[in-house]
Design a protein around this motif. Structure first.
Motif, short mmCIF file in Angstrom:
data_model
loop_
_atom_site.label_atom_id
_atom_site.label_comp_id
_atom_site.label_asym_id
_atom_site.label_seq_id
_atom_site.Cartn_x
_atom_site.Cartn_y
_atom_site.Cartn_z
N THR A 42 0.86 -1.19 0.00
CA THR A 42 0.00 0.00 0.00
C THR A 42 0.89 1.23 0.00
O THR A 42 1.85 1.29 0.79
N GLU A 60 -4.48 7.15 -2.12
CA GLU A 60 -3.92 5.87 -1.69
C GLU A 60 -4.18 4.81 -2.75
O GLU A 60 -5.25 4.81 -3.38
N ASN A 106 -3.77 0.50 -3.04
CA ASN A 106 -3.44 -0.70 -2.29
C ASN A 106 -3.62 -1.95 -3.15
O ASN A 106 -4.16 -1.89 -4.25
#
Length: 636
Positions: free
Chosen positions: A328, A350, A352
């Motif tokens: 991540t 983000e 992941n």
């Protein structure tokens, strides 16, 4: 005779017999015991001469505290390797050692003690000793130096007296000295008592209090008579405080933050609280508080806070890794003072599950923005707006969502805070091949307690949180409430922050709807980093028809971890985690999963870098043989 708080060394000759009452300087008694002599302090050292190796034999007096004080006070021992000397320097150092031993003895209450130093078997004041040592030339054997101490009887305290100027000042405002008649006449407790009295006077509103002491040793009674001499000065109220140094932050906001001090009784605690309030805005790197050195014309105490602003923008990055869930990475950009009122705008992203399937089908992520406004409609009250678009692809479900939320948080005390606010969510969730669209309205309420010494790497204290989250599903026309309580506590087992025992517990329940009436992403899951290490992320609990995690309506988790510092920034950890998830809203322990493992820690300025490896102790079909977890910060 009045002695001010700043003490000056004073040489006093005390006979071994007879009656004598002499004022003694506690600073001199404590100096050598409190810190080693500074390197290079010995005037006899000569860098051009070859050093003469010597060994030091310290005495064992039968009093461990005195032995420690002697070791710390001994210039011969403290400078032996740090500051080599020649023969003449060694003799000079040995002759000066008598004063160091006297201070060490008095620091532990031994006022009739004596000491003796021999160098190569001869007293340090032997004529020609330095020449004889210099004539030895180079030798493999260090010169033996032996320190002998006769401690004598340990003196005790006579009744401690408090005298005020002017007479009649109420002694109750000064609190308790903590000194009792008959206790050993050690220097440090006396200094500590003076500090407590001085602090009590300041807390009672006396910023200009002066506190001295008179210390007399009576050799007939072997008592130490201590008298504290108090000049409290005026009791002061704060004038209107000022703030200087701001550049982009609105002055009216800062004036509003410090205004509550005006008219209050002087208190160091009130000053520090206001300073922390200014720091909590997040726009200042430092905040210094300075009180005036005299009262103003109205008899009030001027107060000024000087601030230094941080850079206006900041960028941050984060990374973590977990087996099967994959890596991540995250990043954010923030503006710390958007409109001049310390508003913080943060944009974050983000990604992941990178590369876990060889393509992007299981890759998830988030793009979001938040706006935080401090001191919103009240003291220590913060309003935060959030907006985010999410793509989640864990094994349990697929979720694409758009969320909006607002949270009003209030700091009730330095340890306790609470918050609440509305939530809106539009999502599409697929589990076990079934796709459902949800439109959710919720209200989030949370209560937090934090009393730890370090938020990134705690060694003592407790943290706890309670979350209450009622949610209305418009498509299902039902209401359910998520309840979750979590706590952790930390024990410094040896008192040196080297061996920390950390314990964590979590319990959760969803009430008000059937199992099928709760969206899969709102159910409880367990397993993975920060949960039950050793098990795949979200894998603990009920399964779907195709053996994927289904989540549950109740959750129980617990962890115990021993964190041991090994050397410098390096440390190790050993841990056991356990967790259970069930379809029933009432938590039970019928199918608890347990994982155990070891970890490596490397302490940095932003928290420890953590690498853990764990194995499931009662795994089932499909569970991984082990899990590896890498991240920044402790697991809890």
């Amino acid at each position: 005779m009045r002695l001010k708080s700043r003490l000056l060394p004073l040489a006093v000759s005390l006979p071994l017999a007879g009656t004598l009452a002499v004022a003694l300087p506690l600073a001199a008694m404590l100096h050598a015991a409190a810190q080693p002599p500074p390197a290079g302090a010995a005037p006899e050292e000569n860098a051009e001469e070859p050093g003469l190796a010597y060994s030091v034999s310290l005495p064992e007096t039968g009093d461990s505290a005195l032995d420690d004080a002697i070791s710390r006070a001994s210039a011969l021992e403290q400078l032996r390797e740090r500051a080599p000397v020649d023969a003449f320097g060694l003799v000079s150092r040995a002759l000066a050692e008598a004063n160091n031993m006297r201070d060490a003895l008095r620091s532990e209450g031994y006022y009739n003690g004596s000491s003796r130093v021999t160098v190569d078997g001869a007293p340090a004041d032997t004529p020609g000793l330095a020449d004889r040592l210099a004539a030895r030339g180079a030798s493999d054997q260090p010169v033996p130096v032996v320190i002998t101490v006769e401690k004598g009887p340990q003196y005790t305290l006579a009744p401690v007296l408090l005298r005020t100027d002017p007479p009649g000042f109420p002694l109750g405002a000064m609190g308790e000295t903590g000194l009792a008649e008959g206790q050993p006449a050690r220097a440090q407790p006396i200094l500590d008592a003076q500090g407590r009295i001085n602090q009590a006077l300041r807390d009672a509103g006396h910023p200009f209090a002066e506190l001295g002491r008179r210390v007399i040793a009576d050799h007939d009674t072997r008592k130490l008579e201590v008298t504290f001499l108090v000049t409290p000065g005026p009791r002061a109220l704060f004038a209107r405080p000022g703030v200087t140094g701001e550049e982009r932050t609105r002055s009216e906001l800062l004036a509003r933050m410090v205004q509550p001090l005006e008219g209050q009784v002087f208190s160091q605690e009130r000053i520090e609280k206001t300073r922390q309030d200014l720091l909590s805005l997040g726009v200042f790197g430092t905040v210094r508080a300075r009180a005036g050195d005299r009262l103003d014309e109205e008899g009030r105490l001027p107060m000024t806070f000087t601030v230094v602003e941080r850079p206006l923008h900041a960028v941050g990055f984060g990374a973590a890794y977990e087996t099967r869930y994959g890596p991540t990475v995250s990043a954010y950009w923030e503006h710390r003072n958007l409109f001049g009122g310390a508003e913080r705008l943060r944009l974050e992203a983000e990604v992941n599950r990178l590369g876990t399937t060889g393509d992007t089908s299981d890759t998830g992520g988030k793009i979001g923005a938040s706006l935080r406004t401090p001191w919103f409609l009240g003291r220590n009250q913060t309003l935060t707006f959030d907006i985010a678009a999410l793509r989640e692809r864990p094994d349990a479900y697929d979720r694409d969502a758009f969320t909006l939320g607002a949270l009003l948080e209030r700091t009730w005390s330095p340890r306790l805070s609470y918050g609440f606010g509305p939530q809106i969510e539009f999502s599409r969730v697929t589990q076990d091949g079934v796709t459902t669209d949800y439109q959710l309205l919720g209200l989030l309420g949370q209560l937090r307690w934090a009393d730890v010494d370090n938020p990134l790497n705690p060694s003592r204290g407790t943290r706890a949180s309670l979350l209450v989250n009622p949610i209305y599903s418009m498509g299902e026309s039902n209401v359910f409430t998520r309840l979750r309580a979590q706590g952790s506590t930390y024990f410094d087992m040896l008192g040196d922050k080297g061996s920390i025992l950390a314990v964590r517990g979590v319990v959760g329940s969803i009430v008000g709807a059937s199992y099928g009436g709760v969206p899969p992403d709102k159910r409880f899951y367990s397993g993975g980093g920060g949960s039950v290490r050793g098990y795949t992320y979200q894998s603990i609990g009920p399964r779907t028809a195709i053996n994927e995690p289904a989540g549950g309506l109740s959750l129980v988790e617990g962890s115990i971890e021993l964190r041991q510092r090994v050397s410098g920034p390096w440390g190790l950890a050993a841990f056991v985690d356990a967790g259970s998830v069930t379809e029933d809203p009432t938590p039970d322990f019928d199918n608890v999963k347990v994982g155990a493992g070891l970890g490596l820690r490397y302490l940095t300025g932003i928290g420890p870098i953590r690498a853990d490896i764990a194995v499931p102790l009662n795994k089932e079909r499909g569970d991984s043989a082990f899990g590896v977890y890498i991240g920044i910060g402790q697991a809890f």
